[in-house]
Design an enzyme around this catalytic site. Structure first.
Site, mmCIF file in Angstrom:
data_model
loop_
_atom_site.group_PDB
_atom_site.id
_atom_site.type_symbol
_atom_site.label_atom_id
_atom_site.label_comp_id
_atom_site.label_asym_id
_atom_site.label_seq_id
_atom_site.Cartn_x
_atom_site.Cartn_y
_atom_site.Cartn_z
ATOM 1 N N MET A 24 30.082 57.213 63.280
ATOM 2 C CA MET A 24 30.475 57.378 61.874
ATOM 3 C C MET A 24 29.250 57.179 61.002
ATOM 4 S SD MET A 24 34.109 55.294 61.835
ATOM 5 C CE MET A 24 33.501 53.934 62.875
ATOM 6 N N CYS A 107 31.252 66.792 62.277
ATOM 7 C CA CYS A 107 31.254 66.201 60.935
ATOM 8 C C CYS A 107 31.812 67.190 59.917
ATOM 9 C CB CYS A 107 29.847 65.788 60.533
ATOM 10 S SG CYS A 107 29.773 65.038 58.881
ATOM 11 N N LYS A 146 30.180 66.243 70.493
ATOM 12 C CA LYS A 146 31.283 65.743 69.669
ATOM 13 C C LYS A 146 31.694 66.863 68.730
ATOM 14 C CE LYS A 146 33.682 62.184 67.723
ATOM 15 N NZ LYS A 146 34.444 62.840 66.657
ATOM 16 N N ARG A 232 37.769 55.111 62.361
ATOM 17 C CA ARG A 232 38.101 54.405 61.122
ATOM 18 C C ARG A 232 38.905 53.124 61.353
ATOM 19 N NH1 ARG A 232 41.206 58.931 58.237
ATOM 20 N NH2 ARG A 232 41.524 59.552 60.430
#
Length: 348
Positions: A24, A107, A146, A232
């Site tokens: 992140m 992202c 990713k 998160r």
């Protein structure tokens, strides 16, 4: 250590659990990764680092590429849109100590996608293929990917991307169950993650909306994923890795930390941030972490407004310390405190 050995050991359940920290930007710095590993995370991927060599020596990039003393294997995530730049960035990170290079194609941030990087790359499958081939060939360490389900809803191309990634020699695939269009809205779509897992032979890591022990168990069982990534849900709650690991092993819930432990963890985290970033940046970067740790606690909104005004690490630390002392709930868990806060709101 051979390329295959690094990946094999990562997915060896006898050596480490399969609960990973999702990369992140602005969050998973070295202090945060270290803390999550302390609480039982089996692996952590660095923050996204730009492949643009003109920005590589910026202060922010140097912080993100700091792996000093980090528990191996070190995984460095790179982002960009030019295959040759990404290949050079991969070689740079390997020379910097990375044992795994992770390519960011997930992202959703506008400033990243506007440069046709991150999840914006999913619009150009030919470019994706060139990037994968070029980066894998550039380094002698495993390269992982990713990504997301696709760029737009209704145009999910993850099956083609995943198969092409495997063909290119990508060692493992981490998949967030949303498109770029979704950002972080709607819910993660585990059905597509399950479908991808059935179509490829390389390890797959499931990501998206995994915020509790039972959700972790469900995602692992439903998708057949080799590991899960927590993003998160770990913000202000690094002990989630301990809770999930315990549940997966025993089927029982681990008691939430009491307020004394939360105070100890937060103050320790602050000390690490201050040491890592220094006075000015340390104080400012710590603010979001403090806000996450204290969300839902008694009088936390008022506390945070006062905390935001502090511009020195010493005063910020003291304000946090004083707040936890004033809670006067030692011996109670975070869940107890948050439940009492909800009850008070309902009464009033």
């Amino acid at each position: 250590m051979s390329k295959n050995k690094v990946i094999t050991e990562l997915f060896d359940k006898s050596k480490r659990n399969q609960i990973w920290v999702a990369p992140m930007a602005g969050v998973t710095d070295r202090p945060f990764r270290t803390l999550c590993k302390y609480f039982g995370a089996g692996h952590a991927v660095s923050e996204m680092m730009t492949a643009d060599k003109t920005l590589r020596m910026s202060k922010k990039s140097l912080y993100r590429a700091n792996f000093d003393g980090e528990l191996a294997p070190i995984s460095a995530q790179i982002a960009g849109a030019d295959p040759l730049e990404l290949a050079e960035a991969a070689r740079y990170q390997v020379a910097n100590g990375a044992q795994i290079v992770d390519i960011n194609m997930g992202c959703p941030a506008k400033k990243v996608c506007n440069k046709l990087a991150g999840s914006a790359l999913l619009q150009d499958e030919d470019l994706v293929a060139r990037i994968l081939d070029t980066v894998v060939a550039a380094v002698d360490v495993p390269v992982t990917l990713k990504t997301r389900l696709g760029f737009k809803n209704g145009q999910e191309n993850i099956l083609r991307i995943a198969k092409r990634a495997e063909e290119a020699g990508i060692a493992a695939l981490a998949l967030h169950g949303r498109t770029r269009e979704d950002m972080y809205l709607n819910t993660a779509r585990y059905d597509l993650i399950k479908m991808v897992k059935q179509e490829i032979s390389i390890p797959l890591i499931a990501n998206g909306d995994i915020d509790s022990p039972e959700k972790a168990q469900y995602v692992l069982d439903y998708t057949g994923a080799d590991a899960i990534m927590i993003g998160r849900a770990a913000q202000g709650r690094p002990w989630i890795f301990r809770e999930i690991a315990h549940y997966l092993k025993t089927g029982e819930y681990l008691a939430a930390p009491d307020i004394a432990e939360v105070q100890t963890v937060l103050l320790g985290h602050l000390a690490e941030l201050y040491q890592f970033y220094g006075e000015y940046s340390g104080c400012r970067i710590a603010r979001k972490h403090i806000a996450w740790y204290t969300k839902g606690l008694r009088s936390s909104n008022e506390f945070r407004q006062n905390m935001y005004k502090e511009v020195s690490t010493a005063m910020q630390f003291k304000v946090v310390e004083d707040y936890f002392q004033q809670l006067q709930y030692y011996g109670k868990t975070m869940q107890d405190i948050q439940t009492e806060q909800v009850n008070l709101l309902e009464i009033h």
